[in-house]
Design a protein around this motif. Structure first.
Motif, PDB file in Angstrom:
ATOM      1  N   GLY A 186      12.482  -3.621  -0.018  1.00 31.87           N
ATOM      2  CA  GLY A 186      12.556  -4.658   0.868  1.00 31.87           C
ATOM      3  C   GLY A 186      11.284  -5.010   1.268  1.00 31.87           C
ATOM      4  N   CYS A 187      10.029  -4.983   0.641  1.00 29.81           N
ATOM      5  CA  CYS A 187       8.711  -5.086   1.127  1.00 29.81           C
ATOM      6  C   CYS A 187       8.122  -6.458   1.132  1.00 29.81           C
ATOM      7  CB  CYS A 187       7.881  -4.268  -0.344  1.00 29.81           C
ATOM      8  SG  CYS A 187       7.679  -5.610  -1.727  1.00 29.81           S
ATOM      9  N   GLY A 188       8.915  -7.630   0.973  1.00 25.46           N
ATOM     10  CA  GLY A 188       8.460  -8.917   1.472  1.00 25.46           C
ATOM     11  C   GLY A 188       6.984  -9.165   0.705  1.00 25.46           C
ATOM     12  N   ARG A 189       6.058  -9.427   1.556  1.00 19.04           N
ATOM     13  CA  ARG A 189       4.844  -9.806   1.005  1.00 19.04           C
ATOM     14  C   ARG A 189       3.908  -8.502   1.003  1.00 19.04           C
ATOM     15  NH1 ARG A 189       2.392 -15.385   3.674  1.00 19.04           N
ATOM     16  NH2 ARG A 189       4.009 -16.891   3.120  1.00 19.04           N
ATOM     17  N   GLY A 190       4.303  -7.410   1.190  1.00 20.28           N
ATOM     18  CA  GLY A 190       3.818  -6.194   0.951  1.00 20.28           C
ATOM     19  C   GLY A 190       2.738  -5.847   2.035  1.00 20.28           C
ATOM     20  N   ARG A 191       2.892  -6.504   3.090  1.00 17.77           N
ATOM     21  CA  ARG A 191       1.759  -6.129   4.017  1.00 17.77           C
ATOM     22  C   ARG A 191       1.811  -4.790   4.898  1.00 17.77           C
ATOM     23  NH1 ARG A 191       0.562 -10.138   1.633  1.00 17.77           N
ATOM     24  NH2 ARG A 191      -0.707 -11.816   2.470  1.00 17.77           N
ATOM     25  N   ILE A 192       3.271  -4.185   4.786  1.00 20.25           N
ATOM     26  CA  ILE A 192       3.425  -2.941   5.318  1.00 20.25           C
ATOM     27  C   ILE A 192       3.094  -1.945   4.468  1.00 20.25           C
ATOM     28  CG2 ILE A 192       4.968  -1.524   6.372  1.00 20.25           C
ATOM     29  CD1 ILE A 192       6.654  -3.781   7.397  1.00 20.25           C
ATOM     30  N   ALA A 202      -1.861   7.277   0.264  1.00 23.18           N
ATOM     31  CA  ALA A 202      -0.649   7.357  -0.770  1.00 23.18           C
ATOM     32  C   ALA A 202      -0.743   6.113  -1.660  1.00 23.18           C
ATOM     33  CB  ALA A 202       0.669   7.586  -0.112  1.00 23.18           C
ATOM     34  N   MET A 203       0.260   6.220  -2.850  1.00 20.67           N
ATOM     35  CA  MET A 203       0.290   5.174  -3.781  1.00 20.67           C
ATOM     36  C   MET A 203       1.740   4.720  -3.215  1.00 20.67           C
ATOM     37  SD  MET A 203       0.085   3.207  -6.440  1.00 20.67           S
ATOM     38  CE  MET A 203       1.049   2.329  -7.531  1.00 20.67           C
ATOM     39  N   VAL A 204       1.793   3.284  -3.007  1.00 23.77           N
ATOM     40  CA  VAL A 204       3.172   2.781  -2.529  1.00 23.77           C
ATOM     41  C   VAL A 204       3.341   1.616  -3.691  1.00 23.77           C
ATOM     42  CG1 VAL A 204       3.844   1.532  -0.701  1.00 23.77           C
ATOM     43  CG2 VAL A 204       2.235   2.901  -0.255  1.00 23.77           C
ATOM     44  N   GLU A 205       4.637   1.995  -3.893  1.00 22.47           N
ATOM     45  CA  GLU A 205       5.487   1.060  -4.809  1.00 22.47           C
ATOM     46  C   GLU A 205       6.463   0.115  -3.659  1.00 22.47           C
ATOM     47  OE1 GLU A 205       6.028   0.239  -8.149  1.00 22.47           O
ATOM     48  OE2 GLU A 205       4.886   2.177  -9.095  1.00 22.47           O
ATOM     49  N   GLY A 206       6.316  -1.104  -3.938  1.00 26.41           N
ATOM     50  CA  GLY A 206       7.348  -1.922  -3.210  1.00 26.41           C
ATOM     51  C   GLY A 206       8.317  -2.971  -4.157  1.00 26.41           C
ATOM     52  N   ILE A 207       9.573  -3.199  -3.778  1.00 25.50           N
ATOM     53  CA  ILE A 207      10.368  -3.797  -4.415  1.00 25.50           C
ATOM     54  C   ILE A 207      11.074  -4.962  -3.370  1.00 25.50           C
ATOM     55  CG2 ILE A 207      11.072  -2.105  -6.097  1.00 25.50           C
ATOM     56  CD1 ILE A 207      13.816  -1.932  -4.757  1.00 25.50           C
ATOM     57  N   ASN A 208      11.221  -6.124  -4.147  1.00 28.35           N
ATOM     58  CA  ASN A 208      11.803  -7.189  -3.263  1.00 28.35           C
ATOM     59  C   ASN A 208      12.465  -8.160  -4.046  1.00 28.35           C
ATOM     60  OD1 ASN A 208      11.795  -8.244  -0.185  1.00 28.35           O
ATOM     61  ND2 ASN A 208      11.028  -9.969  -1.260  1.00 28.35           N
ATOM     62  N   ASP A 215       4.684 -12.002  -5.766  1.00 25.26           N
ATOM     63  CA  ASP A 215       3.602 -12.850  -6.309  1.00 25.26           C
ATOM     64  C   ASP A 215       2.375 -12.975  -5.267  1.00 25.26           C
ATOM     65  OD1 ASP A 215       4.627 -13.279  -8.726  1.00 25.26           O
ATOM     66  OD2 ASP A 215       5.358 -15.424  -8.321  1.00 25.26           O
ATOM     67  N   ASN A 216       2.897 -13.176  -3.964  1.00 25.26           N
ATOM     68  CA  ASN A 216       1.800 -13.208  -2.868  1.00 25.26           C
ATOM     69  C   ASN A 216       1.257 -11.666  -2.575  1.00 25.26           C
ATOM     70  OD1 ASN A 216       1.486 -12.875   0.200  1.00 25.26           O
ATOM     71  ND2 ASN A 216       1.434 -14.963   0.017  1.00 25.26           N
ATOM     72  N   ALA A 217       2.190 -10.542  -2.542  1.00 22.78           N
ATOM     73  CA  ALA A 217       1.872  -9.301  -2.319  1.00 22.78           C
ATOM     74  C   ALA A 217       1.014  -8.909  -3.243  1.00 22.78           C
ATOM     75  CB  ALA A 217       3.008  -8.251  -2.206  1.00 22.78           C
ATOM     76  N   GLN A 218       1.239  -9.019  -4.649  1.00 17.04           N
ATOM     77  CA  GLN A 218       0.260  -8.503  -5.803  1.00 17.04           C
ATOM     78  C   GLN A 218      -1.080  -9.211  -5.761  1.00 17.04           C
ATOM     79  OE1 GLN A 218       1.952  -6.261  -8.027  1.00 17.04           O
ATOM     80  NE2 GLN A 218      -0.432  -5.822  -7.886  1.00 17.04           N
ATOM     81  N   HIS A 219      -0.971 -10.407  -5.356  1.00 13.56           N
ATOM     82  CA  HIS A 219      -2.230 -11.289  -5.351  1.00 13.56           C
ATOM     83  C   HIS A 219      -3.243 -10.722  -4.002  1.00 13.56           C
ATOM     84  CE1 HIS A 219      -5.104 -14.508  -5.642  1.00 13.56           C
ATOM     85  NE2 HIS A 219      -4.896 -14.784  -4.358  1.00 13.56           N
TER      86      HIS A 219
END
Length: 407
Positions: A186-192, A202-208, A215-219
């Motif tokens: 539930g990473c949302g825009r990935g800011r956390i 660490a390497m962090v994987e996010g799903i939402n 798209d916003n998180a990856q960009h």
């Protein structure tokens, strides 16, 4: 007369065919014109290309200069740009998008067990608008954090909680965990996730669930140079997680698990993808011991708070602990992460941030947004009251571990 007309017709010289005589001339002219047109088009394209490059360079230079000047004056240029983009997104929303958002409030009629037509598309419609509203203030990470330090603001308290959470799941924020993999559900825009990757190494994987937030998180992750240590994908926490067994060294969620349909099944999936001994941190909306379902005041405050925070379920924290245990975890920590047990000061500080948005909305946003903002303000008041009465909170943290357990 008829004969005379026939004779005249026969004796009259035929009129030269315009087509017969003009074709070769036209072809010659076309050839010349095509050459001239191609040359003119090529020149125009070159001129346009040069103009675009010049304007782009000038815009970039001016933007950098303005950004540098604002930074020197003490302005947070990132926040200014984020708010401007979100304001534009809200101001240009179509009636269909607004109707979809208002229709998404069906989510808050009861809970997931109340099958009245609600579905996952309503969640996407809700967050399509609410993530922009959050970005207009200081809640781009999409959550009100536990109060960790009353002397600093909401964003600083988010960072403080996240660093506590990192330590709780075995990843001290010292940059030394470069071989570790972490899952943000539930990473949302990935800011956390980006903060976690930066702080721990660490390497962090996010799903939402919402594609626009992914798209916003990856960009943004690519833009700030974290594309190699973060990855984001669309995914539903109620489905089988798209990862192999024992992939991750740690995992966490921040105020996303209100959308769990089968709590035990969700925790079993988390258990599956975690390595032995790995830990998981839960921070979410729960009912506290003071909540009395027979008290109409309590019920009203909780029901009004739900759409404000996007909650569709009202579990007691004991339910979450039980689901974790059934999935095979051991609960290591279960407490309100707010010092003193109250988020009220942070909620009130964020309410004050939005005063200017209400003023601007009267002139620049669709009229229906004014009604929506009024409703959100009233719901925020119920959130503050629920916090004061200690009947519910979004700052309850539970940490669990997959065996083998810590001694």
């Amino acid at each position: 007369n008829c004969c005379r007309q026939r004779r005249i017709s026969r004796s009259r010289p035929s009129k030269p065919s315009a087509l017969r005589y003009r074709v070769p001339v036209t072809n010659t002219h076309l050839s010349k014109n095509n050459t001239s047109t191609r040359a003119s088009t090529s020149t125009n394209q070159s001129t346009m290309s040069l103009a675009v490059k010049t304007l782009t360079t000038l815009s970039s230079t001016m933007g950098s200069t303005v950004e540098y000047t604002l930074t020197l004056l003490g302005f947070d240029t990132y926040r200014l740009k984020t708010r401007a983009k979100s304001f534009w997104a809200l101001a240009t929303m179509t009636e269909t998008e607004i109707d979809s958002y208002l229709g998404s409030y069906i989510l808050f009629d009861g809970d997931w067990s109340n099958d009245n037509g609600k579905n996952y598309s309503h969640i996407v419609d809700y967050y399509h608008v609410i993530n922009h509203l959050c970005a207009m203030g200081n809640v781009e990470k999409m959550y009100i954090p536990p109060l960790r330090d009353a002397t600093v603001g909401l964003v600083a308290n988010q960072d403080l909680y996240e660093e506590k959470m990192m330590a709780d799941i075995g990843l001290e924020p010292d940059g030394s965990h470069k071989t570790k993999k972490v899952l943000d559900i539930g990473c949302g825009r990935g800011r956390i996730a980006m903060h976690t990757a930066t702080a721990t190494g660490a390497m962090v994987e996010g799903i939402n669930l919402d594609p626009s937030q992914i798209d916003n998180a990856q960009h943004y992750s690519d833009k700030i140079g974290l594309g190699d240590v973060t990855n984001f994908r669309v995914g539903n926490l109620n489905d089988k997680l798209p990862f192999a067994d024992e992939t991750f060294d740690a995992s966490y969620e921040v105020q996303a698990f209100t959308y769990m349909k089968d709590k035990v099944a969700v925790f079993k999936e988390i258990y599956r993808v975690l390595k032995p001994g790995a830990k998981f941190s839960y921070l979410d909306w729960v009912l506290l011991d003071n909540y009395d379902p027979a008290n109409p005041v309590h019920v009203d405050h909780v029901n009004r708070t739900m759409p404000f925070i996007g909650a569709v379920d009202n579990p007691r924290y004991q339910e979450i602990e039980a689901a974790m245990t059934k999935a095979g975890f051991r609960v290591l920590l279960s407490e309100d992460a707010s010092i003193g047990g109250h988020q009220g000061p942070l909620i009130n500080s964020e309410r004050k941030t939005y005063w200017w948005l209400r003023s601007f909305a009267r002139f620049f946003l669709p009229r229906r947004f004014i009604k929506m903002l009024r409703r959100l303000r009233e719901d925020a008041e119920s959130f503050v009251e629920a916090d004061r009465l200690r009947i519910a909170t979004t700052s309850y943290q539970i940490v669990c571990q997959k065996p083998p357990f810590d001694k």
